[in-house]
Write a protein that holds these residues in place. Sequence first.
Motif, PDB file in Angstrom:
ATOM      1  N   ARG A 195       0.831  -1.195   0.000  1.00 59.45           N
ATOM      2  CA  ARG A 195       0.000   0.000   0.000  1.00 59.45           C
ATOM      3  C   ARG A 195       0.872   1.253   0.000  1.00 59.45           C
ATOM      4  NH1 ARG A 195      -5.339  -0.316   0.953  1.00 59.45           N
ATOM      5  NH2 ARG A 195      -5.046  -2.363   1.946  1.00 59.45           N
ATOM      6  N   VAL A 196       0.491   2.210  -0.830  1.00 57.81           N
ATOM      7  CA  VAL A 196       1.174   3.500  -0.825  1.00 57.81           C
ATOM      8  C   VAL A 196       0.822   4.222   0.468  1.00 57.81           C
ATOM      9  CG1 VAL A 196       1.431   5.717  -2.006  1.00 57.81           C
ATOM     10  CG2 VAL A 196       1.186   3.611  -3.345  1.00 57.81           C
ATOM     11  N   ASP A 197       1.847   4.675   1.173  1.00 52.48           N
ATOM     12  CA  ASP A 197       1.670   5.271   2.495  1.00 52.48           C
ATOM     13  C   ASP A 197       1.152   6.703   2.409  1.00 52.48           C
ATOM     14  OD1 ASP A 197       2.828   6.656   5.132  1.00 52.48           O
ATOM     15  OD2 ASP A 197       2.819   4.482   5.452  1.00 52.48           O
ATOM     16  N   PRO A 198       0.375   7.134   3.410  1.00 52.93           N
ATOM     17  CA  PRO A 198      -0.039   8.547   3.442  1.00 52.93           C
ATOM     18  C   PRO A 198       1.127   9.523   3.414  1.00 52.93           C
ATOM     19  CG  PRO A 198      -1.357   7.268   4.979  1.00 52.93           C
ATOM     20  CD  PRO A 198      -0.278   6.341   4.483  1.00 52.93           C
ATOM     21  N   LEU A 199       2.315   9.060   3.836  1.00 44.96           N
ATOM     22  CA  LEU A 199       3.486   9.935   3.775  1.00 44.96           C
ATOM     23  C   LEU A 199       3.823  10.362   2.351  1.00 44.96           C
ATOM     24  CD1 LEU A 199       5.805   8.144   6.364  1.00 44.96           C
ATOM     25  CD2 LEU A 199       4.700  10.372   6.640  1.00 44.96           C
ATOM     26  N   ALA A 200       3.279   9.646   1.362  1.00 47.47           N
ATOM     27  CA  ALA A 200       3.519  10.026  -0.032  1.00 47.47           C
ATOM     28  C   ALA A 200       2.829  11.328  -0.399  1.00 47.47           C
ATOM     29  CB  ALA A 200       3.052   8.911  -0.965  1.00 47.47           C
ATOM     30  N   GLY A 201       1.872  11.747   0.420  1.00 46.97           N
ATOM     31  CA  GLY A 201       1.164  12.994   0.128  1.00 46.97           C
ATOM     32  C   GLY A 201       0.463  12.926  -1.215  1.00 46.97           C
ATOM     33  N   ASP A 202       0.736  13.901  -2.072  1.00 42.86           N
ATOM     34  CA  ASP A 202       0.108  13.954  -3.390  1.00 42.86           C
ATOM     35  C   ASP A 202       0.930  13.241  -4.459  1.00 42.86           C
ATOM     36  OD1 ASP A 202      -2.025  15.438  -2.403  1.00 42.86           O
ATOM     37  OD2 ASP A 202      -1.018  17.355  -2.777  1.00 42.86           O
ATOM     38  N   HIS A 203       2.041  12.630  -4.080  1.00 41.75           N
ATOM     39  CA  HIS A 203       2.875  11.941  -5.064  1.00 41.75           C
ATOM     40  C   HIS A 203       2.165  10.698  -5.590  1.00 41.75           C
ATOM     41  CE1 HIS A 203       6.599  14.292  -4.558  1.00 41.75           C
ATOM     42  NE2 HIS A 203       6.179  14.439  -3.310  1.00 41.75           N
ATOM     43  N   LYS A 204       2.325  10.440  -6.887  1.00 46.20           N
ATOM     44  CA  LYS A 204       1.674   9.312  -7.541  1.00 46.20           C
ATOM     45  C   LYS A 204       2.714   8.276  -7.974  1.00 46.20           C
ATOM     46  CE  LYS A 204      -2.043  12.228  -9.372  1.00 46.20           C
ATOM     47  NZ  LYS A 204      -2.723  12.712 -10.611  1.00 46.20           N
ATOM     48  N   ARG A 205       2.382   7.026  -7.737  1.00 51.71           N
ATOM     49  CA  ARG A 205       3.192   5.903  -8.230  1.00 51.71           C
ATOM     50  C   ARG A 205       2.710   5.589  -9.636  1.00 51.71           C
ATOM     51  NH1 ARG A 205       2.849   0.297  -8.624  1.00 51.71           N
ATOM     52  NH2 ARG A 205       4.557  -0.992  -7.784  1.00 51.71           N
ATOM     53  N   LEU A 206       3.485   5.965 -10.649  1.00 47.79           N
ATOM     54  CA  LEU A 206       3.104   5.822 -12.046  1.00 47.79           C
ATOM     55  C   LEU A 206       3.826   4.630 -12.658  1.00 47.79           C
ATOM     56  CD1 LEU A 206       3.371   9.560 -13.169  1.00 47.79           C
ATOM     57  CD2 LEU A 206       1.350   8.362 -12.297  1.00 47.79           C
ATOM     58  N   SER A 207       3.104   3.801 -13.395  1.00 41.71           N
ATOM     59  CA  SER A 207       3.736   2.614 -13.960  1.00 41.71           C
ATOM     60  C   SER A 207       3.051   2.176 -15.243  1.00 41.71           C
ATOM     61  CB  SER A 207       3.712   1.461 -12.954  1.00 41.71           C
ATOM     62  OG  SER A 207       2.387   1.029 -12.717  1.00 41.71           O
ATOM     63  N   ILE A 208       3.777   1.357 -15.983  1.00 45.02           N
ATOM     64  CA  ILE A 208       3.194   0.515 -17.028  1.00 45.02           C
ATOM     65  C   ILE A 208       3.375  -0.912 -16.547  1.00 45.02           C
ATOM     66  CG2 ILE A 208       3.367  -0.316 -19.397  1.00 45.02           C
ATOM     67  CD1 ILE A 208       4.460   2.410 -20.192  1.00 45.02           C
ATOM     68  N   ALA A 209       2.310  -1.703 -16.597  1.00 43.56           N
ATOM     69  CA  ALA A 209       2.390  -3.093 -16.166  1.00 43.56           C
ATOM     70  C   ALA A 209       1.615  -3.971 -17.136  1.00 43.56           C
ATOM     71  CB  ALA A 209       1.838  -3.263 -14.751  1.00 43.56           C
ATOM     72  N   GLY A 210       2.029  -5.223 -17.229  1.00 38.96           N
ATOM     73  CA  GLY A 210       1.349  -6.150 -18.124  1.00 38.96           C
ATOM     74  C   GLY A 210       2.061  -7.478 -18.177  1.00 38.96           C
ATOM     75  N   TRP A 211       1.896  -8.169 -19.290  1.00 40.71           N
ATOM     76  CA  TRP A 211       2.469  -9.511 -19.441  1.00 40.71           C
ATOM     77  C   TRP A 211       2.971  -9.735 -20.859  1.00 40.71           C
ATOM     78  CZ3 TRP A 211      -2.553  -8.783 -17.578  1.00 40.71           C
ATOM     79  CH2 TRP A 211      -2.700  -8.949 -16.189  1.00 40.71           C
ATOM     80  N   VAL A 212       3.991 -10.555 -20.961  1.00 43.53           N
ATOM     81  CA  VAL A 212       4.389 -11.135 -22.237  1.00 43.53           C
ATOM     82  C   VAL A 212       3.721 -12.498 -22.311  1.00 43.53           C
ATOM     83  CG1 VAL A 212       6.301 -11.802 -23.737  1.00 43.53           C
ATOM     84  CG2 VAL A 212       6.607  -9.943 -22.068  1.00 43.53           C
ATOM     85  N   MET A 213       2.964 -12.756 -23.406  1.00 39.62           N
ATOM     86  CA  MET A 213       2.093 -13.914 -23.444  1.00 39.62           C
ATOM     87  C   MET A 213       2.308 -14.741 -24.708  1.00 39.62           C
ATOM     88  SD  MET A 213      -1.346 -11.862 -22.210  1.00 39.62           S
ATOM     89  CE  MET A 213      -2.226 -13.308 -21.682  1.00 39.62           C
ATOM     90  N   THR A 214       1.951 -16.002 -24.610  1.00 41.86           N
ATOM     91  CA  THR A 214       1.899 -16.866 -25.777  1.00 41.86           C
ATOM     92  C   THR A 214       0.501 -17.446 -25.877  1.00 41.86           C
ATOM     93  OG1 THR A 214       2.660 -18.801 -24.522  1.00 41.86           O
ATOM     94  CG2 THR A 214       4.344 -17.463 -25.611  1.00 41.86           C
ATOM     95  N   GLU A 215       0.109 -17.819 -27.081  1.00 42.14           N
ATOM     96  CA  GLU A 215      -1.198 -18.415 -27.291  1.00 42.14           C
ATOM     97  C   GLU A 215      -1.021 -19.731 -28.033  1.00 42.14           C
ATOM     98  OE1 GLU A 215      -3.864 -15.616 -29.052  1.00 42.14           O
ATOM     99  OE2 GLU A 215      -3.890 -14.347 -27.275  1.00 42.14           O
ATOM    100  N   HIS A 216      -1.803 -20.708 -27.613  1.00 42.47           N
ATOM    101  CA  HIS A 216      -1.676 -22.068 -28.114  1.00 42.47           C
ATOM    102  C   HIS A 216      -3.065 -22.610 -28.448  1.00 42.47           C
ATOM    103  CE1 HIS A 216       2.447 -22.249 -26.264  1.00 42.47           C
ATOM    104  NE2 HIS A 216       1.875 -21.334 -25.499  1.00 42.47           N
ATOM    105  N   GLU A 217      -3.156 -23.451 -29.429  1.00 44.39           N
ATOM    106  CA  GLU A 217      -4.435 -24.067 -29.743  1.00 44.39           C
ATOM    107  C   GLU A 217      -4.835 -25.016 -28.625  1.00 44.39           C
ATOM    108  OE1 GLU A 217      -4.253 -25.946 -33.502  1.00 44.39           O
ATOM    109  OE2 GLU A 217      -4.473 -24.068 -34.619  1.00 44.39           O
ATOM    110  N   THR A 218      -6.098 -24.943 -28.212  1.00 45.79           N
ATOM    111  CA  THR A 218      -6.594 -25.807 -27.144  1.00 45.79           C
ATOM    112  C   THR A 218      -6.965 -27.198 -27.685  1.00 45.79           C
ATOM    113  OG1 THR A 218      -8.816 -24.924 -27.484  1.00 45.79           O
ATOM    114  CG2 THR A 218      -7.444 -23.867 -25.831  1.00 45.79           C
TER     115      THR A 218
END
Length: 218
Positions: A195-218
Amino acid sequence: MRVRFQEFASRKFAFHKDPVLVLDEFWSPQEMTYFQEAMNRSRWKALADMPETSRSFPNCGNWLKAEIGELERRVFLDRMALPCIMDYIESFPNIKQRHVTSSYYTYVAGDCLSLHADTDTRYSSDPRGLEAEKRLALVTYLHGDWHPDWGGELIIYEARQDREDKQVFEVSHCIPPQPGALVFFTVPRLHRVCRVDPLAGDHKRLSIAGWVMTEHET
């Protein structure tokens, strides 16, 4: 493994041997500004407005998510084309498609992400119903400043059995959201965002997040 990007030998690194990779100083200041400006133009959706996601992550604040524009997405993917990633992905047999899914995220004081392992397979980009498998999770930090008191660390766990044959979790990595850092880890892998702490004030934790994925026939 944790290393400055300029010192990283991608062709010598293998995720099969070391499942967590942290690249410090991956982005230049100009690149970070480029993505920050794109985030300012984005249309954001709050966790409370994503019913399925909010049910999966209750009591995690109300962090924001936005889609990455096509131009910024191409820039991002170009930088993700590291030999160690390609080698790992191509080590899986019978691949029909490969892709990266990613979004912008903003965390402020009170926001977090509870323990999970990225094991669901609901993310398929193919209308023919190919099964999507998350192979690598990624997150990169785009805020300009972050203090250790402000929280927001990525915690990665390893599971083991204790003497009573009960499953226990031990912290294997505690990764602070260092500006400009890029993190990859293999999936499935238990992790959470503190959890981002209240001590962060107005500061924002900015990110890009995701996954590298593969797809396969079922």
